[in-house]
Design a protein around this motif. Structure first.
Motif, mmCIF file in Angstrom:
data_model
loop_
_atom_site.group_PDB
_atom_site.id
_atom_site.type_symbol
_atom_site.label_atom_id
_atom_site.label_comp_id
_atom_site.label_asym_id
_atom_site.label_seq_id
_atom_site.Cartn_x
_atom_site.Cartn_y
_atom_site.Cartn_z
ATOM 1 N N LEU A 21 0.820 -1.214 0.000
ATOM 2 C CA LEU A 21 0.000 0.000 0.000
ATOM 3 C C LEU A 21 0.851 1.260 0.000
ATOM 4 O O LEU A 21 0.456 2.275 -0.570
ATOM 5 N N SER A 22 2.005 1.198 0.612
ATOM 6 C CA SER A 22 2.898 2.364 0.645
ATOM 7 C C SER A 22 3.615 2.575 -0.684
ATOM 8 O O SER A 22 3.825 3.706 -1.111
ATOM 9 N N GLY A 23 3.999 1.491 -1.331
ATOM 10 C CA GLY A 23 4.785 1.593 -2.561
ATOM 11 C C GLY A 23 3.978 1.712 -3.829
ATOM 12 O O GLY A 23 4.460 2.217 -4.851
ATOM 13 N N GLU A 24 2.745 1.282 -3.787
ATOM 14 C CA GLU A 24 1.935 1.237 -5.005
ATOM 15 C C GLU A 24 1.654 2.613 -5.622
ATOM 16 O O GLU A 24 1.623 2.721 -6.851
ATOM 17 N N PRO A 25 1.472 3.679 -4.843
ATOM 18 C CA PRO A 25 1.272 4.979 -5.491
ATOM 19 C C PRO A 25 2.428 5.374 -6.408
ATOM 20 O O PRO A 25 2.205 5.985 -7.461
ATOM 21 N N HIS A 26 3.639 4.979 -6.061
ATOM 22 C CA HIS A 26 4.797 5.278 -6.913
ATOM 23 C C HIS A 26 4.726 4.473 -8.212
ATOM 24 O O HIS A 26 5.062 4.992 -9.278
ATOM 25 N N VAL A 27 4.290 3.238 -8.102
ATOM 26 C CA VAL A 27 4.162 2.393 -9.293
ATOM 27 C C VAL A 27 3.091 2.968 -10.220
ATOM 28 O O VAL A 27 3.291 3.066 -11.429
ATOM 29 N N ILE A 28 1.966 3.376 -9.644
ATOM 30 C CA ILE A 28 0.887 3.950 -10.453
ATOM 31 C C ILE A 28 1.349 5.244 -11.122
ATOM 32 O O ILE A 28 1.056 5.483 -12.297
ATOM 33 N N ALA A 29 2.078 6.066 -10.382
ATOM 34 C CA ALA A 29 2.590 7.319 -10.962
ATOM 35 C C ALA A 29 3.540 7.021 -12.117
ATOM 36 O O ALA A 29 3.504 7.700 -13.154
ATOM 37 N N SER A 30 4.375 6.017 -11.962
ATOM 38 C CA SER A 30 5.305 5.637 -13.021
ATOM 39 C C SER A 30 4.546 5.139 -14.260
ATOM 40 O O SER A 30 4.882 5.507 -15.393
ATOM 41 N N LEU A 31 3.532 4.322 -14.050
ATOM 42 C CA LEU A 31 2.733 3.832 -15.174
ATOM 43 C C LEU A 31 1.960 4.968 -15.833
ATOM 44 O O LEU A 31 1.819 5.001 -17.058
ATOM 45 N N SER A 32 1.488 5.901 -15.044
ATOM 46 C CA SER A 32 0.781 7.054 -15.590
ATOM 47 C C SER A 32 1.704 7.881 -16.481
ATOM 48 O O SER A 32 1.317 8.310 -17.571
ATOM 49 N N SER A 33 2.920 8.061 -16.021
ATOM 50 C CA SER A 33 3.906 8.793 -16.809
ATOM 51 C C SER A 33 4.224 8.048 -18.104
ATOM 52 O O SER A 33 4.297 8.654 -19.169
ATOM 53 N N ALA A 34 4.400 6.745 -17.998
ATOM 54 C CA ALA A 34 4.696 5.943 -19.188
ATOM 55 C C ALA A 34 3.543 6.028 -20.189
ATOM 56 O O ALA A 34 3.767 6.120 -21.394
ATOM 57 N N ALA A 35 2.319 6.019 -19.685
ATOM 58 C CA ALA A 35 1.153 6.120 -20.577
ATOM 59 C C ALA A 35 1.102 7.483 -21.255
ATOM 60 O O ALA A 35 0.790 7.585 -22.439
ATOM 61 N N ALA A 36 1.438 8.512 -20.511
ATOM 62 C CA ALA A 36 1.394 9.864 -21.064
ATOM 63 C C ALA A 36 2.439 10.056 -22.160
ATOM 64 O O ALA A 36 2.210 10.791 -23.117
ATOM 65 N N TYR A 37 3.578 9.403 -22.017
ATOM 66 C CA TYR A 37 4.665 9.584 -22.983
ATOM 67 C C TYR A 37 4.702 8.518 -24.063
ATOM 68 O O TYR A 37 5.578 8.551 -24.932
ATOM 69 N N ALA A 38 3.774 7.578 -24.028
ATOM 70 C CA ALA A 38 3.721 6.551 -25.071
ATOM 71 C C ALA A 38 3.400 7.225 -26.400
ATOM 72 O O ALA A 38 2.442 7.983 -26.506
ATOM 73 N N THR A 39 4.231 6.958 -27.395
ATOM 74 C CA THR A 39 4.073 7.637 -28.678
ATOM 75 C C THR A 39 3.310 6.814 -29.713
ATOM 76 O O THR A 39 2.891 7.349 -30.730
ATOM 77 N N ASN A 40 3.170 5.534 -29.439
ATOM 78 C CA ASN A 40 2.432 4.723 -30.398
ATOM 79 C C ASN A 40 1.565 3.700 -29.664
ATOM 80 O O ASN A 40 1.671 3.510 -28.456
ATOM 81 N N LEU A 41 0.720 3.049 -30.405
ATOM 82 C CA LEU A 41 -0.247 2.117 -29.840
ATOM 83 C C LEU A 41 0.431 0.928 -29.175
ATOM 84 O O LEU A 41 -0.004 0.473 -28.109
ATOM 85 N N SER A 42 1.509 0.458 -29.738
ATOM 86 C CA SER A 42 2.219 -0.677 -29.172
ATOM 87 C C SER A 42 2.745 -0.369 -27.768
ATOM 88 O O SER A 42 2.578 -1.167 -26.846
ATOM 89 N N GLU A 43 3.369 0.788 -27.608
ATOM 90 C CA GLU A 43 3.877 1.186 -26.297
ATOM 91 C C GLU A 43 2.732 1.340 -25.300
ATOM 92 O O GLU A 43 2.837 0.922 -24.146
ATOM 93 N N LEU A 44 1.658 1.922 -25.747
ATOM 94 C CA LEU A 44 0.522 2.152 -24.864
ATOM 95 C C LEU A 44 -0.129 0.832 -24.444
ATOM 96 O O LEU A 44 -0.557 0.683 -23.301
ATOM 97 N N ARG A 45 -0.189 -0.114 -25.346
ATOM 98 C CA ARG A 45 -0.754 -1.431 -25.014
ATOM 99 C C ARG A 45 0.091 -2.144 -23.954
ATOM 100 O O ARG A 45 -0.455 -2.838 -23.092
ATOM 101 N N LYS A 46 1.416 -1.974 -24.020
ATOM 102 C CA LYS A 46 2.289 -2.560 -22.997
ATOM 103 C C LYS A 46 1.976 -1.974 -21.627
ATOM 104 O O LYS A 46 1.869 -2.694 -20.635
ATOM 105 N N VAL A 47 1.801 -0.669 -21.582
ATOM 106 C CA VAL A 47 1.452 0.000 -20.321
ATOM 107 C C VAL A 47 0.074 -0.470 -19.862
ATOM 108 O O VAL A 47 -0.139 -0.733 -18.676
ATOM 109 N N GLU A 48 -0.829 -0.602 -20.802
ATOM 110 C CA GLU A 48 -2.183 -1.045 -20.468
ATOM 111 C C GLU A 48 -2.169 -2.423 -19.798
ATOM 112 O O GLU A 48 -2.865 -2.647 -18.801
ATOM 113 N N ARG A 49 -1.365 -3.343 -20.314
ATOM 114 C CA ARG A 49 -1.267 -4.675 -19.714
ATOM 115 C C ARG A 49 -0.707 -4.593 -18.294
ATOM 116 O O ARG A 49 -1.180 -5.286 -17.387
#
Length: 113
Positions: A21-49
C-alpha cells in the motif's frame, strides 16, 4: 508451535500489505507517466497490460485489507483502486485516440487516388 507460526505468518502478511500500500502509489505514478509519454499504440498497449496486472494485484490486496486491515489501510486500498481505475480509463481514451489517428491517414490516401 503451530499457533506461533500462524501469528508470525499473519505479521508477515500485514507487513507485506502495508509495504504494498505504501509503494503502489509510486508504481501507479510511473505507469501514468509511461502512458502519457507513449508515442504509439504498441507502447501504450504494454502499459495497459501492466496497469491491468496492477489492478488485479490491488484488488487482491484490497480484499485482504478489508478483512484484516485497519481503517486507514482500507481507505488507502480504496484510493489505490480509484487511481488505477482512472488510469485505465485514461489509457482507453488514449488508445481510441491513437487508433483514430492511425485510420485517418489511410483513409485520406484512398481518397487521393
Amino acid at each position: 508451535m503451530p499457533e506461533q507460526r500462524r501469528e508470525l505468518r499473519r505479521q508477515k502478511e500485514d507487513e507485506e500489505r502495508s509495504a504494498f500500500l505504501s509503494g503502489e502509489p509510486h508504481v501507479i505514478a510511473s505507469l501514468s507517466s509511461a502512458a502519457a509519454y507513449a508515442t504509439n499504440l504498441s507502447e501504450l498497449r504494454k502499459v495497459e497490460r501492466k496497469v491491468e496486472t496492477r489492478r488485479r494485484s490491488i484488488d487482491r490486496v484490497a480484499d485482504s485489507v478489508e478483512v484484516y486491515g485497519s481503517d486507514e489501510e482500507i481507505e488507502r486500498a480504496q484510493e489505490l483502486k480509484r487511481e488505477v481505475s482512472a488510469l485505465a480509463d485514461r489509457i482507453q481514451i488514449r488508445v481510441a485516440e491513437l487508433k483514430a489517428k492511425r485510420k485517418t491517414p489511410a483513409a485520406s490516401k484512398i481518397q487521393d487516388t
